[in-house]
Design an enzyme around this catalytic site. Structure first.
Site, short mmCIF file in Angstrom:
data_model
loop_
_atom_site.label_atom_id
_atom_site.label_comp_id
_atom_site.label_asym_id
_atom_site.label_seq_id
_atom_site.Cartn_x
_atom_site.Cartn_y
_atom_site.Cartn_z
CE LYS A 39 0.01 -4.61 2.89
NZ LYS A 39 -0.39 -5.93 2.34
CB THR A 62 -0.90 -0.01 1.25
OG1 THR A 62 -1.52 1.26 1.38
CG2 THR A 62 -0.11 -0.27 2.52
CG ASP A 63 -1.13 5.00 -0.95
OD1 ASP A 63 -1.67 4.36 -0.02
OD2 ASP A 63 -1.72 5.89 -1.60
CD GLU A 64 -3.35 3.54 4.55
OE1 GLU A 64 -3.09 3.37 5.75
OE2 GLU A 64 -4.50 3.58 4.09
CE1 TYR A 89 -3.37 -2.69 5.64
CE2 TYR A 89 -3.29 -0.32 5.17
CZ TYR A 89 -3.33 -1.64 4.72
OH TYR A 89 -3.31 -1.89 3.37
#
Ligand code: NAD
Ligand code: DAU
Length: 350
Positions: free
Chosen positions: A160, A131-133, A156
């Site tokens: 990741k 993810t970009d997060e 989260y």
């Protein structure tokens, strides 16, 4: 005949990837491994479940022995790893699930791939979907590139980020043929209605409050899910081993502006007077550690692999709204039982 493992294939993005691969590659054996958590739903794959090149296996990636045996039995040629706990709010109320599935689960898969491939890595591939997060939060300017330093803020995104580091470590240390992609917010059919777009479509339809976190000023870069699935197909087949690719829609929206578009379109769809659904907007306490802005620079995958989003947002959001309105049974099915408890804890007790 190649055997490809897709983990998390009963979830939102995974089901689109499974559908694409089963239909596009009749000479691949597609094995979908999924624990069927609250987010996994075999109804997402009704149209491909009887295909001769598709098999579903129910199982938990956290169970290392089970994973090892499955890999020994199936001798996978490739792995596309999407299984994860994926909702930021749930990671705030229950971080440990995220540590187990997203970190330990990923390492179990890496170990099992090493075990079956040994020194025979030619033609094999371990593709980790991220993810970009992991890159943290942007101010008003700038974009995340593949070299942006990791700076996750939620359990989260930290889980990741951790799994991304481990995938890279297995490439660098053991020569595992890995590739990673980091994508922005996806939208489309089959997304669990805990995420902004399906939740708000569902609530508008049912005349329930639309809980906007903070002032609604956070910005997300939205990509239609089938465009993500196409990018995954391209990276799986053409991505360079050891590389990372950012995927994004080049389609930034402030939450409140996006929510107003949903309200307007739903008024038309439901035959309501203009402005009716907007009255449901309710500002609630902000998400803890809420990242302000995500925006992806996807020039690498565009230049090197020739990918680009096929749909403009206007078209994608119309298709998405129609999907949820026409698939009320799917929504009713996933919003009963445990969902009601989740909803109460997340929104009523907020
Ligand atoms: P999702 O929550 O809809 O689906 C996750 C799937 O994983 C479910 O089917 C669930 O049953 C399965 N799963 C969970 N724990 C498992 C376990 N221990 N063992 C086996 N299966 C398990 O998630 P999604 O939105 O489809 O996201 C898929 C992947 O893409 C995730 O890795 C996520 O981090 C990443 N991603 C999502 C987005 C997005 O906007 N949704 C954007 C970028 C990246
Ligand atoms: O950027 C990619 C990520 O996008 C993925 O890695 C995650 O798996 C996916 O869940 C998504 O994360 P977000 O936190 O951005 O998505 P979510 O739909 O939960 O929220 C989108 C924005 O809307 C965010 O700024 C929070 C806000 N929001 C969300 C909900 C659920 C609200 O204001 N109210 C809500 O009720």
């Amino acid at each position: 005949m190649k055997t490809i493992l897709i983990t998390g294939g009963a979830g939102f993005i995974g089901s689109h990837v499974v559908r694409l691969f089963v239909n596009k590659y009749p000479d691949y054996n597609i094995i979908n491994l999924d624990k069927l958590t609250y987010a996994g739903n075999l109804a997402n794959l009704k149209d491909v479940e009887s295909a001769s090149n598709y098999e579903f296996v129910k199982g938990d990636i956290v169970d290392g022995d089970f994973i090892q045996k499955l890999f020994e039995e199936k001798q996978f040629d490739g792995i596309i790893h999407l299984a994860a706990e994926s909702h930021v709010d749930r990671s705030i109320s229950n971080p440990m699930e995220f540590i187990h599935t997203n970190i330990v689960g990923t390492v179990n898969l890496l170990n099992a791939a090493r075990h079956i491939w040994g020194d025979q890595m030619e033609g094999k591939r371990f593709y980790h979907i991220s993810t970009d997060e992991v890159y943290g939060s942007l101010g008003e300017e700038g974009f995340f590139t593949e070299t942006t330093a990791y700076d996750p803020h939620s359990p989260y995104s930290a889980s990741k980020a951790s799994s991304d580091h481990l995938v890279r470590a297995y490439h660098d240390t053991f020569g595992l043929p890995t590739v990673i992609s980091n994508c922005s917010n996806n939208y489309g059919g089959y997304q669990f209605p805990e995420k902004l777009i399906p939740l708000f479509i569902h609530n508008i339809r049912n005349n329930k409050p639309l809980p906007v976190y903070g002032k609604g000023e956070n910005v997300r870069d939205w990509l239609y899910v089938e465009d993500h699935a196409n990018a995954i197909d391209l990276i799986y087949h053409k991505g360079v081993i050891g590389e990372t690719y950012n995927i994004g829609g080049n389609n930034e929206w402030k939450n409140i502006d996006l929510i107003k578009v949903l309200c307007e379109k739903m008024d038309v769809k439901l035959g309501r007077e203009k402005g009716t659904s907007e009255k449901l907007i309710t500002y609630v306490k902000d998400r803890a550690g809420h990242d302000l802005r995500y925006a992806i620079d996807s020039s690498k995958i565009q230049k090197e692999l020739g990918w680009e989003p096929s749909l403009q947002f206007e078209e994608g959001i119309e298709i998405t709204i129609n999907w949820y309105v026409e698939n009320q049974d799917w929504l009713d099915n996933v919003t009963s039982g445990d969902y009601l408890k989740y909803y109460e804890k997340q929104y009523i007790d907020r």
